[in-house]
Design an enzyme around this catalytic site. Structure first.
Site, PDB file in Angstrom:
ATOM      1  CG  ASP A 132      -2.122  -0.725   1.382  1.00 29.95           C
ATOM      2  OD1 ASP A 132      -2.320  -1.402   0.030  1.00 29.95           O
ATOM      3  OD2 ASP A 132      -2.735  -1.110   2.003  1.00 29.95           O
ATOM      4  NE  ARG A 182      -4.069  -1.690  -4.534  1.00 25.22           N
ATOM      5  CZ  ARG A 182      -3.979  -2.171  -3.270  1.00 25.22           C
ATOM      6  NH1 ARG A 182      -3.801  -1.276  -2.417  1.00 25.22           N
ATOM      7  NH2 ARG A 182      -3.913  -3.244  -2.863  1.00 25.22           N
TER       8      ARG A 182
HETATM    9  C1  LIG Z   1      -8.641  -1.423  -3.970  1.00 27.42           C
HETATM   10  C2  LIG Z   1      -8.112  -0.169  -3.291  1.00 27.42           C
HETATM   11  C3  LIG Z   1      -7.012   0.214  -2.876  1.00 27.42           C
HETATM   12  C4  LIG Z   1      -6.507   1.416  -2.279  1.00 27.42           C
HETATM   13  N1  LIG Z   1      -5.210   1.489  -1.804  1.00 27.42           N
HETATM   14  C5  LIG Z   1      -4.606   2.823  -1.542  1.00 27.42           C
HETATM   15  C6  LIG Z   1      -3.330   3.054  -1.137  1.00 27.42           C
HETATM   16  O1  LIG Z   1      -2.635   2.126  -1.071  1.00 27.42           O
HETATM   17  N2  LIG Z   1      -3.237   4.148  -0.720  1.00 27.42           N
HETATM   18  C7  LIG Z   1      -3.927   5.460  -0.988  1.00 27.42           C
HETATM   19  O2  LIG Z   1      -3.637   6.444  -0.781  1.00 27.42           O
HETATM   20  N3  LIG Z   1      -5.440   5.236  -1.253  1.00 27.42           N
HETATM   21  C8  LIG Z   1      -5.746   3.771  -1.544  1.00 27.42           C
HETATM   22  N4  LIG Z   1      -7.074   3.572  -1.976  1.00 27.42           N
HETATM   23  C9  LIG Z   1      -8.055   4.782  -1.589  1.00 27.42           C
HETATM   24  C10 LIG Z   1      -8.077   5.800  -2.787  1.00 27.42           C
HETATM   25  O3  LIG Z   1      -6.995   6.363  -2.947  1.00 27.42           O
HETATM   26  C11 LIG Z   1      -9.366   6.533  -2.784  1.00 27.42           C
HETATM   27  O4  LIG Z   1      -9.312   7.255  -1.606  1.00 27.42           O
HETATM   28  C12 LIG Z   1     -10.567   5.898  -2.813  1.00 27.42           C
HETATM   29  O5  LIG Z   1     -10.564   4.951  -3.758  1.00 27.42           O
HETATM   30  C13 LIG Z   1     -11.647   6.864  -3.191  1.00 27.42           C
HETATM   31  O6  LIG Z   1     -11.472   7.359  -4.608  1.00 27.42           O
HETATM   32  P1  LIG Z   1     -12.481   6.799  -5.773  1.00 27.42           P
HETATM   33  O7  LIG Z   1     -11.490   6.777  -6.949  1.00 27.42           O
HETATM   34  O8  LIG Z   1     -13.230   5.540  -5.485  1.00 27.42           O
HETATM   35  O9  LIG Z   1     -13.366   7.934  -6.137  1.00 27.42           O
HETATM   36  P2  LIG Z   1     -14.000   9.026  -5.346  1.00 27.42           P
HETATM   37  O10 LIG Z   1     -13.928  10.500  -5.905  1.00 27.42           O
HETATM   38  O11 LIG Z   1     -14.145   8.688  -3.792  1.00 27.42           O
HETATM   39  O12 LIG Z   1     -15.640   8.882  -5.722  1.00 27.42           O
HETATM   40  C14 LIG Z   1     -15.794   9.027  -7.356  1.00 27.42           C
HETATM   41  C15 LIG Z   1     -17.312   8.649  -7.558  1.00 27.42           C
HETATM   42  O13 LIG Z   1     -17.406   7.066  -7.227  1.00 27.42           O
HETATM   43  C16 LIG Z   1     -18.760   6.788  -6.818  1.00 27.42           C
HETATM   44  N5  LIG Z   1     -18.615   6.204  -5.421  1.00 27.42           N
HETATM   45  C17 LIG Z   1     -17.850   6.411  -4.686  1.00 27.42           C
HETATM   46  N6  LIG Z   1     -18.081   5.575  -3.465  1.00 27.42           N
HETATM   47  C18 LIG Z   1     -19.384   5.325  -3.741  1.00 27.42           C
HETATM   48  C19 LIG Z   1     -20.304   4.476  -2.915  1.00 27.42           C
HETATM   49  N7  LIG Z   1     -20.034   4.217  -1.645  1.00 27.42           N
HETATM   50  N8  LIG Z   1     -21.214   4.348  -3.439  1.00 27.42           N
HETATM   51  C20 LIG Z   1     -21.767   4.526  -4.488  1.00 27.42           C
HETATM   52  N9  LIG Z   1     -20.841   5.389  -5.392  1.00 27.42           N
HETATM   53  C21 LIG Z   1     -19.612   5.618  -4.872  1.00 27.42           C
HETATM   54  C22 LIG Z   1     -19.428   8.160  -6.825  1.00 27.42           C
HETATM   55  O14 LIG Z   1     -19.936   8.349  -8.172  1.00 27.42           O
HETATM   56  C23 LIG Z   1     -18.404   9.145  -6.716  1.00 27.42           C
HETATM   57  O15 LIG Z   1     -18.592  10.397  -7.179  1.00 27.42           O
HETATM   58  C24 LIG Z   1      -7.443   2.580  -2.433  1.00 27.42           C
HETATM   59  C25 LIG Z   1      -8.614   2.308  -3.177  1.00 27.42           C
HETATM   60  C26 LIG Z   1      -9.046   1.018  -3.673  1.00 27.42           C
HETATM   61  C27 LIG Z   1     -10.421   0.859  -4.007  1.00 27.42           C
END
Ligand SMILES: Cc1cc2nc3c(=O)[nH]c(=O)nc-3n(C[C@H](O)[C@H](O)[C@H](O)COP(=O)(O)OP(=O)(O)OC[C@H]3O[C@@H](n4cnc5c(N)ncnc54)[C@H](O)[C@@H]3O)c2cc1C
Length: 306
Positions: A132, A182
């Protein structure tokens, strides 16, 4: 603004005590975290794998301050990997590891040694490890440790955060054969000097990075719940003729499960990131900071005080 307040609270031990001991927290946590122990992690993994998903498991914990804590985290991963292997859940399940939980802040060498032991245990049961990525002060150290680990365990995965200004360049460096990367937006509060601040800039950077990874020779892992970015990922997969064995989507446990199922139904490889363990506070606060709807869910749980 709200995001900054919640992320600031995620670093406050006073707020942590308040939230961690509140009765309503249990319900909120249950939505995003598999449970406290290894058995919970295995049970949820089995359910997801039976539904056609791949899994990456995260033993919750970060900012470890003593060597004993770091050793305990390493040992939990060793136990988890052994039991995943015994249960026939590898290679569908792999593990995600935070170097800060392995002692990175006070002893980089021992964080590397601990991560190495976890990579060896993963290899022994036919699966992989992804490191991560945490806040930007750790990026160089994490990528250095990754490079060392990859000499012996080339399938060790990296995470790159689209909000960091440096990430396009890191994507170019890591888009090489066999390299698992990732791509996520990034979950920490970062200063403007190193990170894009607006959602629009972060999204644009995500697409630029996605293009670099999807057109390169590595194995991109597109971690996002964002419908627009998922659609762009699907489009680029067609454009670059990448079948389901040459990239994957990743989402968090409890977030958009119906979209995870849809993508599986379309024939894509989808991996669910499943956290488990007692130390859920920092993880939960980052999820709340990401999305107002998650806050509303939290508020409903507070109001009902179950
Ligand atoms: C598998 C995985 C591993 C990760 N590992 C790391 C890491 O190592 N380091 C790190 O800093 N971050 C990590 N993250 C977190 C990542 O950086 C984001 O903070 C997090 O994924 C939210 O960003 P998003 O791309 O989903 O978009 P967001 O900007 O949060 O959401 C964009 C859109 O997605 C949809 N959406 C989001 N959540 C929902 C919901 N609950 N229900 C319905 N629609 C929704 C909505 O349309 C929203 O407007 C990881 C995320 C994932 C999925």
């Amino acid at each position: 603004m709200l995001r900054s307040v919640i992320l600031a609270a995620s670093r406050s031990s006073r707020v942590e005590r308040l939230v961690a001991t509140a009765p309503f927290s249990r319900d909120v946590v249950r939505r995003f975290v598999a449970g406290a122990g290894t058995d919970d992690a295995l049970r949820v993994t089995r359910e997801l794998v039976d539904d056609g998903l791949a899994v990456t498991l995260d033993n919750l914990g970060e900012d470890t301050v003593t060597p004993e804590q770091a050793t305990a985290t390493r040992d939990e991963y060793l136990t988890l990997l052994r039991r995943l292997g015994e249960s026939g859940l590898t290679p569908a399940a792999e593990v995600s590891v935070k170097l800060s939980a392995l002692g990175q802040a006070f002893d980089e060498q021992s964080a590397y040694d601990n991560a190495r032991a976890i990579c060896a245990a993963a290899e022994a049961v036919g699966t992989t490890v992804t490191l991560d990525m945490e806040d930007h002060t750790t990026t160089d150290s994490t990528l250095d440790i990754l490079a060392k680990l990859r000499k012996d365990f080339p399938s060790t995965g990296a995470v790159l955060q689209a909000y960091l200004r440096r990430t396009e360049s890191d994507c170019r460096d890591l888009a090489s054969a066999g390299s698992r990367v990732r791509l996520c937006k990034g979950a920490y509060k970062e200063p403007e000097s190193v990170a894009h601040q607006s959602a629009r800039e972060v999204d644009k950077s995500y697409v630029r990075c996605l293009n670099i990874l999807m057109s390169g020779d590595g194995y991109p892992m597109l971690a996002t719940h964002d419908p627009r970015l998922i659609a762009i990922g699907e489009d680029r997969a067609r454009w670059f003729d990448r079948g389901p064995d040459r990239f994957e989507f990743q989402m968090l446990y409890g977030i958009r499960p119906e979209e995870q199922a849809r993508l599986v139904g379309e024939g894509y490889q989808v991996r669910t990131y499943v956290p488990y363990g007692d130390d859920w506070y920092g993880y939960l606060m980052r999820r709340l900071a990401e999305r107002p709807a998650n806050l509303a869910f939290f508020a409903r749980a507070v109001a009902s005080r179950k």
